[in-house]
Write a protein that holds these residues in place. Structure first.
Motif, PDB file in Angstrom:
ATOM      1  N   CYS B 481       0.875  -1.173   0.000  1.00 34.64           N
ATOM      2  CA  CYS B 481       0.000   0.000   0.000  1.00 34.64           C
ATOM      3  C   CYS B 481       0.909   1.219   0.000  1.00 34.64           C
ATOM      4  CB  CYS B 481      -0.901   0.001   1.238  1.00 34.64           C
ATOM      5  SG  CYS B 481       0.049   0.083   2.759  1.00 34.64           S
ATOM      6  N   GLY B 482       0.335   2.380   0.109  1.00 36.81           N
ATOM      7  CA  GLY B 482       1.140   3.597   0.104  1.00 36.81           C
ATOM      8  C   GLY B 482       1.997   3.779   1.337  1.00 36.81           C
ATOM      9  N   CYS B 483       1.805   2.965   2.352  1.00 35.08           N
ATOM     10  CA  CYS B 483       2.590   3.114   3.582  1.00 35.08           C
ATOM     11  C   CYS B 483       4.034   2.644   3.397  1.00 35.08           C
ATOM     12  CB  CYS B 483       1.966   2.330   4.723  1.00 35.08           C
ATOM     13  SG  CYS B 483       0.310   2.874   5.155  1.00 35.08           S
ATOM     14  N   CYS B 484       4.296   1.828   2.386  1.00 34.89           N
ATOM     15  CA  CYS B 484       5.642   1.296   2.232  1.00 34.89           C
ATOM     16  C   CYS B 484       5.929   1.072   0.756  1.00 34.89           C
ATOM     17  CB  CYS B 484       5.799  -0.027   2.990  1.00 34.89           C
ATOM     18  SG  CYS B 484       4.843  -1.352   2.259  1.00 34.89           S
ATOM     19  N   ASP B 485       7.166   0.750   0.466  1.00 37.49           N
ATOM     20  CA  ASP B 485       7.563   0.529  -0.928  1.00 37.49           C
ATOM     21  C   ASP B 485       7.770  -0.951  -1.227  1.00 37.49           C
ATOM     22  OD1 ASP B 485       7.592   3.242  -1.355  1.00 37.49           O
ATOM     23  OD2 ASP B 485       9.655   3.430  -0.666  1.00 37.49           O
ATOM     24  N   LEU B 486       7.430  -1.805  -0.291  1.00 39.50           N
ATOM     25  CA  LEU B 486       7.749  -3.224  -0.456  1.00 39.50           C
ATOM     26  C   LEU B 486       6.509  -4.022  -0.835  1.00 39.50           C
ATOM     27  CD1 LEU B 486       9.917  -3.432   2.739  1.00 39.50           C
ATOM     28  CD2 LEU B 486      10.770  -3.643   0.423  1.00 39.50           C
ATOM     29  N   TRP B 512       8.184   2.264   7.056  1.00 38.87           N
ATOM     30  CA  TRP B 512       6.791   2.644   6.829  1.00 38.87           C
ATOM     31  C   TRP B 512       6.700   4.162   6.807  1.00 38.87           C
ATOM     32  CZ3 TRP B 512       6.229  -2.167   6.016  1.00 38.87           C
ATOM     33  CH2 TRP B 512       4.978  -2.719   5.728  1.00 38.87           C
ATOM     34  N   LYS B 513       5.904   4.704   5.904  1.00 37.95           N
ATOM     35  CA  LYS B 513       5.838   6.150   5.762  1.00 37.95           C
ATOM     36  C   LYS B 513       4.709   6.754   6.589  1.00 37.95           C
ATOM     37  CE  LYS B 513       6.297   5.208   1.318  1.00 37.95           C
ATOM     38  NZ  LYS B 513       6.196   5.340  -0.132  1.00 37.95           N
ATOM     39  N   THR B 514       3.913   5.891   7.197  1.00 38.75           N
ATOM     40  CA  THR B 514       2.814   6.389   8.012  1.00 38.75           C
ATOM     41  C   THR B 514       3.061   6.004   9.467  1.00 38.75           C
ATOM     42  OG1 THR B 514       1.678   4.351   7.447  1.00 38.75           O
ATOM     43  CG2 THR B 514       1.059   6.308   6.218  1.00 38.75           C
ATOM     44  N   ARG B 515       2.296   6.620  10.363  1.00 41.72           N
ATOM     45  CA  ARG B 515       2.513   6.411  11.784  1.00 41.72           C
ATOM     46  C   ARG B 515       2.318   4.950  12.178  1.00 41.72           C
ATOM     47  NH1 ARG B 515      -1.110  10.023  15.775  1.00 41.72           N
ATOM     48  NH2 ARG B 515      -1.497   8.435  17.346  1.00 41.72           N
ATOM     49  N   ASN B 516       1.216   4.373  11.778  1.00 40.56           N
ATOM     50  CA  ASN B 516       1.000   2.969  12.117  1.00 40.56           C
ATOM     51  C   ASN B 516       0.192   2.255  11.041  1.00 40.56           C
ATOM     52  OD1 ASN B 516      -1.499   4.094  12.735  1.00 40.56           O
ATOM     53  ND2 ASN B 516      -1.031   4.230  14.913  1.00 40.56           N
ATOM     54  N   GLY B 517       0.602   2.475   9.809  1.00 38.67           N
ATOM     55  CA  GLY B 517       0.011   1.707   8.719  1.00 38.67           C
ATOM     56  C   GLY B 517      -1.380   2.189   8.344  1.00 38.67           C
ATOM     57  N   CYS B 518      -2.111   1.342   7.668  1.00 38.06           N
ATOM     58  CA  CYS B 518      -3.463   1.690   7.238  1.00 38.06           C
ATOM     59  C   CYS B 518      -4.284   0.398   7.189  1.00 38.06           C
ATOM     60  CB  CYS B 518      -3.443   2.366   5.867  1.00 38.06           C
ATOM     61  SG  CYS B 518      -2.995   1.255   4.525  1.00 38.06           S
ATOM     62  N   HIS B 519      -5.545   0.534   6.762  1.00 41.16           N
ATOM     63  CA  HIS B 519      -6.415  -0.649   6.780  1.00 41.16           C
ATOM     64  C   HIS B 519      -5.986  -1.714   5.781  1.00 41.16           C
ATOM     65  CE1 HIS B 519      -8.223   1.875   3.594  1.00 41.16           C
ATOM     66  NE2 HIS B 519      -8.518   0.717   3.033  1.00 41.16           N
ATOM     67  N   VAL B 520      -5.093  -1.347   4.860  1.00 44.25           N
ATOM     68  CA  VAL B 520      -4.636  -2.349   3.897  1.00 44.25           C
ATOM     69  C   VAL B 520      -3.465  -3.164   4.462  1.00 44.25           C
ATOM     70  CG1 VAL B 520      -3.687  -2.722   1.595  1.00 44.25           C
ATOM     71  CG2 VAL B 520      -5.399  -0.937   1.960  1.00 44.25           C
ATOM     72  N   CYS B 521      -2.452  -2.469   4.988  1.00 51.13           N
ATOM     73  CA  CYS B 521      -1.249  -3.196   5.409  1.00 51.13           C
ATOM     74  C   CYS B 521      -1.355  -3.787   6.801  1.00 51.13           C
ATOM     75  CB  CYS B 521      -0.008  -2.296   5.304  1.00 51.13           C
ATOM     76  SG  CYS B 521      -0.045  -0.834   6.364  1.00 51.13           S
TER      77      CYS B 521
END
Lengths: 110, 810
Positions: B481-486, B512-521
């Motif tokens: 997802c957009g939280c990471c590049d992997l 991770w680019k967000t504080r604690n991920g998102c509903h996808v990751c």
């Protein structure tokens, strides 16, 4: 402001939510950090999904029905979806969560 | 009356001119196309993937002879033009003269050859066209050593390709660091390190003195007198515009053929386009400005006003695994400031150059996901003062808590450029989607977006997803997802190899680019952690979709459904009585028999869940996990108990399997069935695991589907005993748990890894089978328990925090 005590912060799971019943409908009380809380309408404007059942991430929640994401600060839907949910002033004082009752009453009048 | 147009050179620029021209005015032109290469036009930027073997020549053809023929273009391929006669307005080719009214020179460029002795030896080649590429592929087939002279964009792509093909490669670079025109020292260092890790030797400040060899190249001699053996020498020193025809014809020529903004040379009937031109002292080597020129030239020829302007361009290197990006001006200077971000462990370097609160340059290595965003800021001259503190973290960190991975793309205005090569904006892509282009291939075909260098493919897919929503399936090699590049696969691998045992560790270590991920990751990472570290990692209910957090299926009105487990589809009068009582007590509006041989109570209020579970528990029933990415049901027929055809105790085996597997979390739901004979009444051949009993034993088959896709299972093995059938099933489920991508059903996963790969581990390698079973048992020692019993004790979690309606009434 008239702050109403609605419960202890520990009663809301971290990165989770609980429902508050009010005269203006169900309000979802979110805990996004150890001492960080938000209160917004529990009802997704899309298809009425219960936002308190969504996954909480950062300062946002994802609706469990169709993955609309709302910013809990502003109540704005994120990304491509357009929509808004009401937000309510809420604070943590000595481990207790308090919500602004005057706003809830105003809204019930309006 | 058709105008006679002659085009010299069938490259990417002229191909695009003819495309525009024949699209807009198919009947106005009588076109003759000369090409010295004996073929049509192909995507030269993609020669590197051809060299490395990642693509074939056929895949990079853009305009072949058939295409030109269909457009009425007379092709003179393999025929070099030797002269232009401006007085008679003819061009002279080996096959005869052709008159023109308008002439387009698109002769491109020629590789620059450094004037050292030995430069003409066989085995010394340049890197410019398909013949060069084929020569390199052929040379690489013999193995040995290759020396690439100059570590610029082209040279490094050649070096990486030759290395992939098994050659021992050395890159000689005159400057102190690689790609000095595009990178600064730090990024150059990281690039060097990555290339060296692939076994490529890099020598900087290395000047070539001579190429040695008798009948062919054998070695390269450096100024330092060092001698490097070389079966192949690739000169990737640079290019110079091919201007001989223009010079001979007396056209005005500087370093290239001089043109004005309408692409007109000093002769008003002769135009030039592409790498052969010189526009106000600018030469052009990348594709984006060439396509701009092509558009301008086509419009000029059709009499429409148009003007070419020089734009900033961004650079990416097409070497798989070396992620770099550079744009704008990043030299140090007075009044310029740097923002630098480094993550040494992950090999990430980002540097932004600011001047007067504007971004003027960006260099990134290791993580270039935000490159296009920075490039946009540079091109638009955006004032960045407000976001200066978080600028380097990219768009995800601007403008509040923006966490939806697609929001950045969704927020782009229609005129935002998505494909730099072809100058395609978001609006054009959205229009194409509205016109029916609903996958990447169709977008490429109709707009050309991502059809050239391909680095904007991800963006185009995001536009597709934003526009089409759920009906667009992202290809699998995307980041989670957009939280990471992997990708999912990368994250799984790293969780295992780096022994990461908490979500915080994953977010931190994997950037991770967000504080604690998102509903996808979050649900994916939670599953990966608990599957790999069942003892060390504690399942996080807050990272689960509501169904798995509340152990009930949410319905569209916010109520839930409750499905008690019926082992193997067998129930009793007492259980049915308890279910009926519960349905009455909690006003269940709908009671339904499911396809998995059990009973669904639909429409239970959230607050009633702990109570109805408690009632069902008291009657001896447990959660049926009808809501989980885990074991759902084991469907059975009555087998030898009652059926006159049954060959084995299919019901008994089904119950044993269900009692063994229940409670386990899996990448997606898992459904089993056991049929007592080949009549297959339990419909076992469309399940994740299906067992068909026969006289001699048990046919275990896997990877069926009867949902979005319909697919028959494939045979895994024939087991002689019931225990072996159980062992095979458990080992298969555990292998799936350990390796599949979250939300891939077993059939999708098997399609990716191959049934043979699965058989090797589950069937053939008995030690591995044993290990899988032990790993599953260990995990089940934690998870084989009834979540309802646990949650029935936490009644308050299912109730409102407070009820202010009561207080107001007082």
């Amino acid at each position: 402001m008239s702050w109403i005590d609605i419960g202890a912060i520990d009663e809301v799971p971290l990165r989770g939510a609980r429902v508050l019943k009010t005269n203006v409908g169900c309000v979802a009380v979110f805990r996004t950090g150890p001492d960080e809380v938000f209160a917004v309408s529990d009802t997704c404007p899309h298809k009425g999904g219960p936002l308190s059942d969504g996954i909480v991430h950062g300062q946002s929640v994802t609706c469990p029905l169709h993955n609309w994401v709302f910013d809990l600060n502003t109540g704005q839907a994120q990304g491509a979806d357009a929509g808004h949910i009401a937000t309510y002033p809420v604070r943590v004082d000595a481990g207790r969560i308090q919500i602004d009752g005057s706003v809830l009453r105003q809204r019930s009048v309006a | 009356m058709k105008q006679k147009l002659v085009v010299i050179g069938a490259g990417m620029a002229s191909g695009r001119v003819l495309e525009h021209l024949t699209d807009a005015e198919p009947d106005n032109w009588d076109i003759t196309l000369f090409n010295a290469e004996p073929r049509g036009n192909y995507n030269r930027i993609m020669l590197s993937p051809v060299l490395s073997g990642e693509k074939t020549y056929e895949e990079i053809i853009t305009h072949d002879a058939d295409w030109y023929a269909a457009r009425g273009v007379t092709c003179r391929f393999g025929e070099a033009v030797t002269a232009i006669n401006r007085d008679t307005k003819t061009v002279h080719g080996a096959g005869g003269d052709v008159p023109y009214e308008k002439l387009v020179i698109a002769t491109g460029s020629a590789p620059f050859i450094i004037p050292v002795s030995g430069k003409d030896l066989p085995g010394v080649i340049t890197y410019r066209d398909l013949d060069d590429t084929n020569a390199m592929v052929e040379a690489a087939g013999k193995g040995g050593s290759a020396v690439v002279i100059r570590g610029g964009l082209l040279g490094l792509e050649a070096a990486a390709g030759l290395s992939l093909r098994g050659m021992d490669v050395t890159v000689l670079h005159l400057n102190g660091h690689l790609m000095e025109r595009q990178l600064d020292e730090s990024a150059g260092y990281l690039l060097r390190r990555d290339l060296e890790k692939r076994g490529i030797t890099i020598k900087t400040q290395a000047s070539t003195k001579a190429i040695l060899g008798k009948d062919r190249a054998e070695a390269v001699l450096l100024e330092s007198d060092e001698i490097l053996p070389a079966d192949l020498v690739v000169m990737a020193v640079g290019i110079r515009p091919e201007i001989r025809l223009a010079t001979d014809a007396g056209l005005s020529v500087a370093r290239g053929i001089e043109i004005d903004a309408q692409m007109m040379t000093s002769d008003p009937d002769i135009f030039a386009v592409g790498e052969c031109v010189d526009f106000n002292g600018h030469l052009f080597g990348l594709v984006a400005p060439l396509y701009d020129q092509a558009k301008v030239l086509a419009q000029t020829l059709m009499g429409d006003p148009a003007a070419f302007v020089v734009k900033d361009i961004a650079t990416k290197l097409k070497v798989t695994g070396c992620d770099l990006f550079s744009a704008g001006d990043f030299a140090e200077g007075e009044g310029r400031e740097d923002i630098v971000f480094r993550d040494p462990a992950r090999g990430i370097y980002k540097r932004l150059v600011l001047e007067d609160d504007r971004l003027i340059g960006a260099v990134m290595y290791g993580d270039t996901a935000d490159g296009n965003w920075f490039f946009g800021l540079i091109k638009d001259g955006t004032d960045i003062e407000e976001m200066r503190e978080t600028l380097i973290f990219g768009p995800a960190y601007q403008g509040g808590g923006q966490t939806d991975p697609l929001s950045a793309v969704a927020a782009l205005p229609p005129e935002a450029e998505i494909c730099g090569c072809n100058g395609i904006c978001k609006g054009q892509i959205v229009e194409a989607i509205a016109a029916g282009a609903t996958d990447l291939g169709a977008i490429k075909a109709t707009t050309k977006a991502s059809a050239s260098c391909g680095t904007c493919t991800g963006l185009v897919e995001q536009v597709l997803q934003v526009t089409l929503g759920d009906s667009f399936q992202m290809p699998t090699a995307q980041p989670i997802c957009g939280c990471c590049d992997l990708t999912h696969e990368d994250v799984r691998r790293l969780i295992k190899s780096q022994e990461m045992k908490s979500q915080e560790a994953v977010w931190q270590e994997l950037g991770w680019k967000t504080r604690n991920g998102c509903h996808v990751c979050r649900p994916a990472v939670n599953f990966y952690l608990l599957a790999d570290w069942p003892v060390e990692y504690l399942d996080d209910p807050q990272s689960r979709f509501v169904n798995e957090r509340k152990h009930a299926n949410i319905q569209k009105d916010g109520t839930f459904s409750v499905v008690p487990r019926m082992w193997g589809g067998i129930t009793t009068a007492d259980e049915l009585r308890a279910i009926a009582d519960a349905a009455d007590k909690y006003n269940v509006p709908t009671v339904k028999v499911t396809g998995g041989q059990r009973i669904d109570l639909l429409g239970v209020k959230g607050a009633d869940l702990p109570f109805i579970w408690d009632d069902l528990n008291k009657a001896g029933m447990v959660s049926g996990h009808a809501y989980s990415k885990g074991l759902r049901t084991v469907k059975t027929c009555v087998g030898t108990d009652h059926c006159r055809f049954g060959t084995q105790d299919s019901t008994g085996l089904g119950i044993k399997l269900e009692k063994l597997l229940w409670g386990s979390w899996t990448p997606h739901k898992v459904k089993l069935a056991v049929s007592g004979c080949p009549r297959n009444c339990a419909e076992a051949t469309c399940k994740d695991v299906g067992i068909i009993c026969v006289d001699s034993g048990y046919q275990v088959s896997v990877a069926g589907a009867a949902g979005m896709d319909l697919k028959e299972t494939e045979g895994l093995a024939v087991a002689a005993t019931e225990q072996e059938a159980i062992d095979l099933t458990v080992a298969f489920v555990q292998l799936y748990r350990e390796n599949a991508k979250y939300l891939d059903r077993a059939y999708k996963w098997v399609a990716k890894v191959g049934l043979d790969w699965v058989k090797e581990r589950v069937v053939d390698d008995l030690d591995e089978r044993k290990r899988l079973i032990a790993a599953f048992d260990l995990s089940q020692s934690i998870y084989r328990k009834d979540p309802w019993a646990e949650h029935a004790q936490q009644v308050e979690r299912y109730q409102p925090l407070a009820d202010l309606t009561l207080e107001a009434a007082e």
